[in-house]
Design a protein around this motif. Structure first.
Motif, PDB file in Angstrom:
ATOM      1  N   ASN A   1      29.401  38.475  42.043  1.00 57.10           N
ATOM      2  CA  ASN A   1      30.090  37.485  42.313  1.00 57.10           C
ATOM      3  C   ASN A   1      31.416  37.646  41.637  1.00 57.10           C
ATOM      4  OD1 ASN A   1      28.290  36.173  44.027  1.00 57.10           O
ATOM      5  ND2 ASN A   1      27.492  35.350  42.121  1.00 57.10           N
ATOM      6  N   PRO A   2      32.304  38.679  41.879  1.00 60.24           N
ATOM      7  CA  PRO A   2      33.687  38.812  41.103  1.00 60.24           C
ATOM      8  C   PRO A   2      34.494  37.714  41.527  1.00 60.24           C
ATOM      9  CG  PRO A   2      33.239  40.704  42.706  1.00 60.24           C
ATOM     10  CD  PRO A   2      32.143  39.702  42.673  1.00 60.24           C
ATOM     11  N   GLN A   3      34.487  37.474  42.804  1.00 59.55           N
ATOM     12  CA  GLN A   3      35.415  36.150  43.040  1.00 59.55           C
ATOM     13  C   GLN A   3      35.380  34.947  42.243  1.00 59.55           C
ATOM     14  OE1 GLN A   3      32.701  37.325  44.773  1.00 59.55           O
ATOM     15  NE2 GLN A   3      31.662  35.363  45.411  1.00 59.55           N
ATOM     16  N   ASN A   4      34.089  34.654  41.346  1.00 58.70           N
ATOM     17  CA  ASN A   4      33.897  33.761  40.625  1.00 58.70           C
ATOM     18  C   ASN A   4      33.792  34.325  39.170  1.00 58.70           C
ATOM     19  OD1 ASN A   4      33.731  31.770  42.853  1.00 58.70           O
ATOM     20  ND2 ASN A   4      31.810  32.296  43.202  1.00 58.70           N
ATOM     21  N   CYS A   5      34.539  35.181  38.845  1.00 61.53           N
ATOM     22  CA  CYS A   5      34.546  35.617  37.564  1.00 61.53           C
ATOM     23  C   CYS A   5      34.732  34.762  36.343  1.00 61.53           C
ATOM     24  CB  CYS A   5      35.123  36.982  37.389  1.00 61.53           C
ATOM     25  SG  CYS A   5      36.751  37.055  37.529  1.00 61.53           S
TER      26      CYS A   5
ATOM     27  N   VAL B   1      46.826  36.057  31.945  1.00 57.10           N
ATOM     28  CA  VAL B   1      46.524  36.485  30.600  1.00 57.10           C
ATOM     29  C   VAL B   1      45.329  36.673  30.040  1.00 57.10           C
ATOM     30  CG1 VAL B   1      47.410  36.375  28.230  1.00 57.10           C
ATOM     31  CG2 VAL B   1      49.064  35.861  30.036  1.00 57.10           C
ATOM     32  N   VAL B   2      44.410  35.830  30.422  1.00 60.42           N
ATOM     33  CA  VAL B   2      42.903  35.987  29.918  1.00 60.42           C
ATOM     34  C   VAL B   2      42.174  36.879  30.617  1.00 60.42           C
ATOM     35  CG1 VAL B   2      40.690  34.705  29.602  1.00 60.42           C
ATOM     36  CG2 VAL B   2      42.842  33.521  28.776  1.00 60.42           C
ATOM     37  N   LEU B   3      42.491  36.995  31.902  1.00 58.09           N
ATOM     38  CA  LEU B   3      41.840  38.148  32.692  1.00 58.09           C
ATOM     39  C   LEU B   3      42.248  39.355  32.311  1.00 58.09           C
ATOM     40  CD1 LEU B   3      39.585  37.998  34.551  1.00 58.09           C
ATOM     41  CD2 LEU B   3      41.336  38.123  36.622  1.00 58.09           C
ATOM     42  N   SER B   4      43.531  39.670  31.932  1.00 51.82           N
ATOM     43  CA  SER B   4      44.271  40.798  31.476  1.00 51.82           C
ATOM     44  C   SER B   4      43.597  41.361  30.160  1.00 51.82           C
ATOM     45  CB  SER B   4      45.439  40.790  31.512  1.00 51.82           C
ATOM     46  OG  SER B   4      46.194  40.848  32.873  1.00 51.82           O
ATOM     47  N   TYR B   5      43.487  40.349  29.564  1.00 53.98           N
ATOM     48  CA  TYR B   5      42.993  40.382  28.096  1.00 53.98           C
ATOM     49  C   TYR B   5      41.576  40.870  27.902  1.00 53.98           C
ATOM     50  CZ  TYR B   5      41.980  39.561  23.020  1.00 53.98           C
ATOM     51  OH  TYR B   5      41.258  39.634  21.705  1.00 53.98           O
ATOM     52  N   THR B   6      40.897  40.092  28.805  1.00 57.78           N
ATOM     53  CA  THR B   6      39.507  40.632  29.054  1.00 57.78           C
ATOM     54  C   THR B   6      39.247  42.272  29.420  1.00 57.78           C
ATOM     55  OG1 THR B   6      38.825  38.213  29.418  1.00 57.78           O
ATOM     56  CG2 THR B   6      37.096  40.072  30.072  1.00 57.78           C
ATOM     57  N   VAL B   7      39.918  42.158  30.406  1.00 60.42           N
ATOM     58  CA  VAL B   7      39.693  43.724  30.914  1.00 60.42           C
ATOM     59  C   VAL B   7      40.420  44.810  30.158  1.00 60.42           C
ATOM     60  CG1 VAL B   7      40.361  45.179  32.700  1.00 60.42           C
ATOM     61  CG2 VAL B   7      39.904  42.906  33.451  1.00 60.42           C
TER      62      VAL B   7
ATOM     63  N   TYR C   1      43.515  45.264  38.572  1.00 59.03           N
ATOM     64  CA  TYR C   1      44.067  44.946  40.089  1.00 59.03           C
ATOM     65  C   TYR C   1      43.016  44.406  40.783  1.00 59.03           C
ATOM     66  CZ  TYR C   1      46.316  45.884  44.490  1.00 59.03           C
ATOM     67  OH  TYR C   1      46.740  45.753  45.640  1.00 59.03           O
ATOM     68  N   GLN C   2      41.846  45.328  41.074  1.00 51.90           N
ATOM     69  CA  GLN C   2      40.899  45.109  41.936  1.00 51.90           C
ATOM     70  C   GLN C   2      40.272  43.722  41.634  1.00 51.90           C
ATOM     71  OE1 GLN C   2      39.968  46.062  44.728  1.00 51.90           O
ATOM     72  NE2 GLN C   2      41.743  47.777  44.756  1.00 51.90           N
ATOM     73  N   LEU C   3      39.955  43.488  40.456  1.00 47.64           N
ATOM     74  CA  LEU C   3      39.358  42.106  40.183  1.00 47.64           C
ATOM     75  C   LEU C   3      40.236  41.165  40.280  1.00 47.64           C
ATOM     76  CD1 LEU C   3      36.742  41.019  38.931  1.00 47.64           C
ATOM     77  CD2 LEU C   3      37.742  41.416  36.487  1.00 47.64           C
ATOM     78  N   LYS C   4      41.649  40.996  39.883  1.00 47.53           N
ATOM     79  CA  LYS C   4      42.593  39.909  40.512  1.00 47.53           C
ATOM     80  C   LYS C   4      42.709  39.786  41.537  1.00 47.53           C
ATOM     81  CE  LYS C   4      45.279  39.857  36.176  1.00 47.53           C
ATOM     82  NZ  LYS C   4      46.533  39.873  35.476  1.00 47.53           N
ATOM     83  N   LYS C   5      42.727  40.752  42.379  1.00 47.59           N
ATOM     84  CA  LYS C   5      42.888  40.854  44.061  1.00 47.59           C
ATOM     85  C   LYS C   5      41.668  40.200  44.548  1.00 47.59           C
ATOM     86  CE  LYS C   5      43.239  43.579  48.093  1.00 47.59           C
ATOM     87  NZ  LYS C   5      42.981  42.618  48.975  1.00 47.59           N
TER      88      LYS C   5
END
Length: 178
Positions: A74-78, A139-145, A118-122
């Protein structure tokens, strides 16, 4: 049906030959002529599938990124469980470790994390457009990736499971900032 099998065999030969060459030299040094000779195909056959060597590399990279994203449930709810996001993202990386080291070396080194982010954020923003302009989420998502990826590959000497657990904990704490 026979044509499909031949096309599949040809693409497999191209991919395997490309990966063999890519494991020995930078992308910029691989020529279509060399690839075609080693794969025992005509240049016209190569060009019927790919625009150039960069298109071939990009398609293989995209397949790897897709497999990493597919490892995330469920990457849409990551954002709901960042520890699960981090753990499964790294399981995806580990499952493709050899091909990642080949495709994403040299000048392509930063492309894996860029494409995964990019794909995860999309996927996330398509499902939750309200997050798209939220600086904390971005920022948090970029930091995690990005941070997780580089921390993982710089610290593998401590054991993959240990490093993934630590990154998962850090990701959970970072999400608490949201």
């Amino acid at each position: 049906m026979i044509m499909d099998i031949r096309i599949e065999k040809t693409k497999t030969a191209i991919h395997n030959t490309f990966l063999e060459l890519r494991s020995k030299k930078p992308l910029e040094k691989i020529t279509i002529k060399e690839l075609c000779e080693k794969a025992q195909i005509n240049k016209s056959t190569f060009y019927s599938h790919y625009r150039d060597i960069y298109d071939l590399s990009d398609q293989l990279e995209t397949d790897v990124v897709a497999s990493v994203i597919e490892a995330i449930p469920n990457p849409q709810n990551c954002l709901e469980d960042p520890a699960v996001l981090a753990k499964n993202m790294f399981l995806g990386y580990l499952s493709r470790d050899t091909i990642i080291r080949i495709l994403f070396s040299g000048t392509r080194a930063g492309e894996l994390v860029r494409k995964v982010e990019y794909q995860l954020k999309k996927i996330l923003f398509d499902a939750h457009p309200e997050y798209k302009q939220d600086p904390s989420v971005n920022v948090v998502l970029s930091y995690t990736v990005y941070g997780g990826y580089y921390a993982f590959f710089e610290n593998r000497q401590y054991g993959d499971a240990t490093v993934v657990d630590i990154i998962s904990q850090i990701s959970s704490e970072a999400m608490n900032l949201l």
